[in-house]
Design a protein around this motif. Sequence first.
Motif, PDB file in Angstrom:
ATOM      1  N   SER A 462     121.477  59.268 139.552  1.00  0.00           N
ATOM      2  CA  SER A 462     121.754  57.833 139.508  1.00  0.00           C
ATOM      3  C   SER A 462     123.240  57.507 139.404  1.00  0.00           C
ATOM      4  CB  SER A 462     121.013  57.199 138.317  1.00  0.00           C
ATOM      5  OG  SER A 462     121.405  57.795 137.105  1.00  0.00           O
ATOM      6  N   GLY A 463     124.100  58.520 139.414  1.00  0.00           N
ATOM      7  CA  GLY A 463     125.534  58.272 139.391  1.00  0.00           C
ATOM      8  C   GLY A 463     126.119  58.293 140.801  1.00  0.00           C
ATOM      9  N   ASP A 464     127.458  58.235 140.882  1.00  0.00           N
ATOM     10  CA  ASP A 464     128.163  58.304 142.161  1.00  0.00           C
ATOM     11  C   ASP A 464     128.671  59.720 142.400  1.00  0.00           C
ATOM     12  OD1 ASP A 464     127.748  55.594 142.416  1.00  0.00           O
ATOM     13  OD2 ASP A 464     129.692  55.049 141.582  1.00  0.00           O
ATOM     14  N   ALA A 465     128.627  60.151 143.663  1.00  0.00           N
ATOM     15  CA  ALA A 465     129.158  61.459 144.062  1.00  0.00           C
ATOM     16  C   ALA A 465     130.339  61.225 144.991  1.00  0.00           C
ATOM     17  CB  ALA A 465     128.081  62.296 144.743  1.00  0.00           C
ATOM     18  N   SER A 466     131.508  61.791 144.637  1.00  0.00           N
ATOM     19  CA  SER A 466     132.727  61.516 145.390  1.00  0.00           C
ATOM     20  C   SER A 466     133.530  62.798 145.588  1.00  0.00           C
ATOM     21  CB  SER A 466     133.578  60.466 144.653  1.00  0.00           C
ATOM     22  OG  SER A 466     134.766  60.198 145.349  1.00  0.00           O
ATOM     23  N   VAL A 467     133.958  63.037 146.846  1.00  0.00           N
ATOM     24  CA  VAL A 467     134.794  64.186 147.190  1.00  0.00           C
ATOM     25  C   VAL A 467     136.018  63.654 147.934  1.00  0.00           C
ATOM     26  CG1 VAL A 467     134.922  66.377 148.402  1.00  0.00           C
ATOM     27  CG2 VAL A 467     132.765  65.671 147.355  1.00  0.00           C
ATOM     28  N   LYS A 468     137.232  63.989 147.404  1.00  0.00           N
ATOM     29  CA  LYS A 468     138.458  63.446 147.983  1.00  0.00           C
ATOM     30  C   LYS A 468     139.499  64.548 148.157  1.00  0.00           C
ATOM     31  CE  LYS A 468     137.839  59.060 145.487  1.00  0.00           C
ATOM     32  NZ  LYS A 468     138.456  58.098 144.541  1.00  0.00           N
ATOM     33  N   ASP A 469     140.253  64.466 149.257  1.00  0.00           N
ATOM     34  CA  ASP A 469     141.433  65.316 149.489  1.00  0.00           C
ATOM     35  C   ASP A 469     141.118  66.800 149.296  1.00  0.00           C
ATOM     36  OD1 ASP A 469     142.971  63.068 149.940  1.00  0.00           O
ATOM     37  OD2 ASP A 469     143.445  62.830 147.820  1.00  0.00           O
ATOM     38  N   GLY A 470     140.173  67.314 150.056  1.00  0.00           N
ATOM     39  CA  GLY A 470     139.836  68.718 149.906  1.00  0.00           C
ATOM     40  C   GLY A 470     139.564  69.384 151.239  1.00  0.00           C
ATOM     41  N   LYS A 480     121.078  60.042 144.569  1.00  0.00           N
ATOM     42  CA  LYS A 480     119.772  59.445 144.822  1.00  0.00           C
ATOM     43  C   LYS A 480     119.839  57.930 144.776  1.00  0.00           C
ATOM     44  CE  LYS A 480     114.924  59.721 143.497  1.00  0.00           C
ATOM     45  NZ  LYS A 480     113.931  60.336 142.595  1.00  0.00           N
ATOM     46  N   SER A 481     120.348  57.359 143.686  1.00  0.00           N
ATOM     47  CA  SER A 481     120.422  55.904 143.590  1.00  0.00           C
ATOM     48  C   SER A 481     121.851  55.390 143.443  1.00  0.00           C
ATOM     49  CB  SER A 481     119.582  55.413 142.400  1.00  0.00           C
ATOM     50  OG  SER A 481     120.039  55.993 141.196  1.00  0.00           O
TER      51      SER A 481
END
Length: 695
Positions: A462-470, A480-481
């Motif tokens: 239910s949280g946010d998934a974030s991938v940056k500068d990789g 999921k939500s």
Amino acid sequence: MTKKEYMDLLSRALLHVEPEVARDIMEDYEAHFERAKESGRSDEEVIAELGSIEEFTEELNAFMSGKKGAAKSEGDSADKMQEERVPSQAENAGVPGGNDTCSTEALRESDGENDRQEEAEGNKEEEYCDRQTEQLRQVDIELSRAREEMKRAYEEMMRAKEELERAKMESEREKEEFLRAKREKEQKEKEHMRDRMESGDDWNRKFSKRGSDDQYTYWNNSDINNIKNSAKNITSSVLSQISGVVNKTFSGFNDWMVNFEKSGEDMTDYRRRQENAKSEAKSYQRRNSQEAGKKPEEYNYVYEDIDSSEEQYVPECRGIVTEGEGIRHIVVDSKSAEVDIAPSEDNNFNYHYINEGSAGSKILYRCEKRVSQGTLTISIVRDEKAERKNHFSILGGVFEENADLRLELSIPDWVGALEVNGKSGDIQMRDLTVSTLMLKSMSGDVTLCRVNSDKCMVETLSGDASVKDGKFGYVLASSKSGDAEGCKVKAEKAAVTSMSGDARVRECELDEMVVSSMSGDADTQNTTGRIISVSSMSGDACVKGLSAVDAKISSMSGDACAEDVKSDNLLITGNSGDIEGNGITVKVLKASVNSGDMSIRGHVGQMNLTSGSGDVIVVQEGDTKASVNTRSGEVHFHLKNSGAGFASKVSTHGETNYRYQNLHLNDAANGIHRYGAEGSSIEIQSTSGDISITD
């Protein structure tokens, strides 16, 4: 010692405790006696199990003294707490604003993706907040109604009490009158018997009226009992009414609390809890440091050195693992702790566990380390021995849930694999290179920044998934939500997916990429790649500034948009939403929609457009080979090919009009029409809609 004596001693021990807390503790102890009675144990056994009141008093005084010390330092730590927490919250957000220009690349599109339909899960944040506000309002209304009901019930109870007192007074008065009448009657009877005896009358006649006396006594007692029973019935009814109102009110209140816990804690209470916990930790650290002859900042707790047979007050602990120990795989079970992962400065693996929660949580929670076959496991666990102790279980039930845990990890270059599993805390990782990464959280956010990896998996429920500068070989960002995001990522294969949140990709360079969302929006911006797929079931699917060999954009019930897209092959599909292509440069375009409108603007070498009931508008720059088919919609084809002409084949039950160069033809017949050098080939079919071809 009996249960009553034990509970009386406990009640006196709680005289200086807040009434609500004292009441909770008394109710917990009473429930403990009731459960023991049901299982057949005696009160003496339960008292021996619970321990003496002196032990309880010592534990309670120690705990309350810790809370008072925390309250005194509340003002000093408020500003500091706010300064420390605000950057973390901003960093945890992990979602760029609307002006961010980010993009990602996606995996090869899955077969049969257009046939799958899954029910959208979750709700938008604004809808959820509105629902919470409405629930709060309903609870306030319910509480107000309950207070009015309780007030009326209390008044009824007081009236019943007055009626009972009045009945009692009436009973006493009638009893006195009866006794006085009886004494007078007995006196008269004695005098009468004396007269009768003197006159020789029969002795038995003196009892001629005795039956009437008994009858009077029965009638009097029955009347009094009726009055008493009536008053008791009124009182019982009122109390039952109060109980029903209270149960109904707090039943709704409990539902609100469950929802409130899911949505988060009130910011004021959260900051107050943080400040109290910090004060408690500092006070304990200062006290232990003075006893050990150390300065407060030199305090260092290592869990392996403590005696586990006794309760330990654990505000923090540290640990170090060197490269020589042969550890290459690290597993972290962080539970509800906030996890911060950064590069190591001394080429050693370091972990630092910090508990800034309540005094009870510092006893219940601790950090453990295990090593097995080259794998290091760091776990945050609950102390079962402390939890089983009866006195602490009572206190823990009131105070323990104020747990505020943090875990700081420093990762050296020699670590080959890192796995972090969290429950409700956020996970942040930055400036690292690890061959294999697996970061998971149930309700917390997971954020990677400037991280390189061959294989990387970032998942949250239910949280946010974030991938940056990789830079990655394979990378997955999934929620999921919550929202899933990729920004400035370079990878061979990448997937950014969300069930009910948004999936976004910005400024990425990818070979294969999949961006998908079930009920949220899916979009990419300024991304390059070989094979790109952007899809959404019930949200919008939008692509802007894309350069790819093969690209697919699809949405079942939302809009499908393509802007400034350069591709050899472009597929756009929709069901009930609109399809729009603006400024596209495509060699082969295939677009289909069931009930929405379609608009295509740009240069397309070859196009195949299909619409069910919507209109189709095409603005074509240069020559093309086009096939357009619609059942009941209109078709407007604007051919801007510098007068190179066309060859058209049209079929419709509506009207066909031409406005091209010098050709002006109204209501043209179905069939083939040619003009000029026939630079473009156009075939248009419509069941009942109008057709127009213009320049």
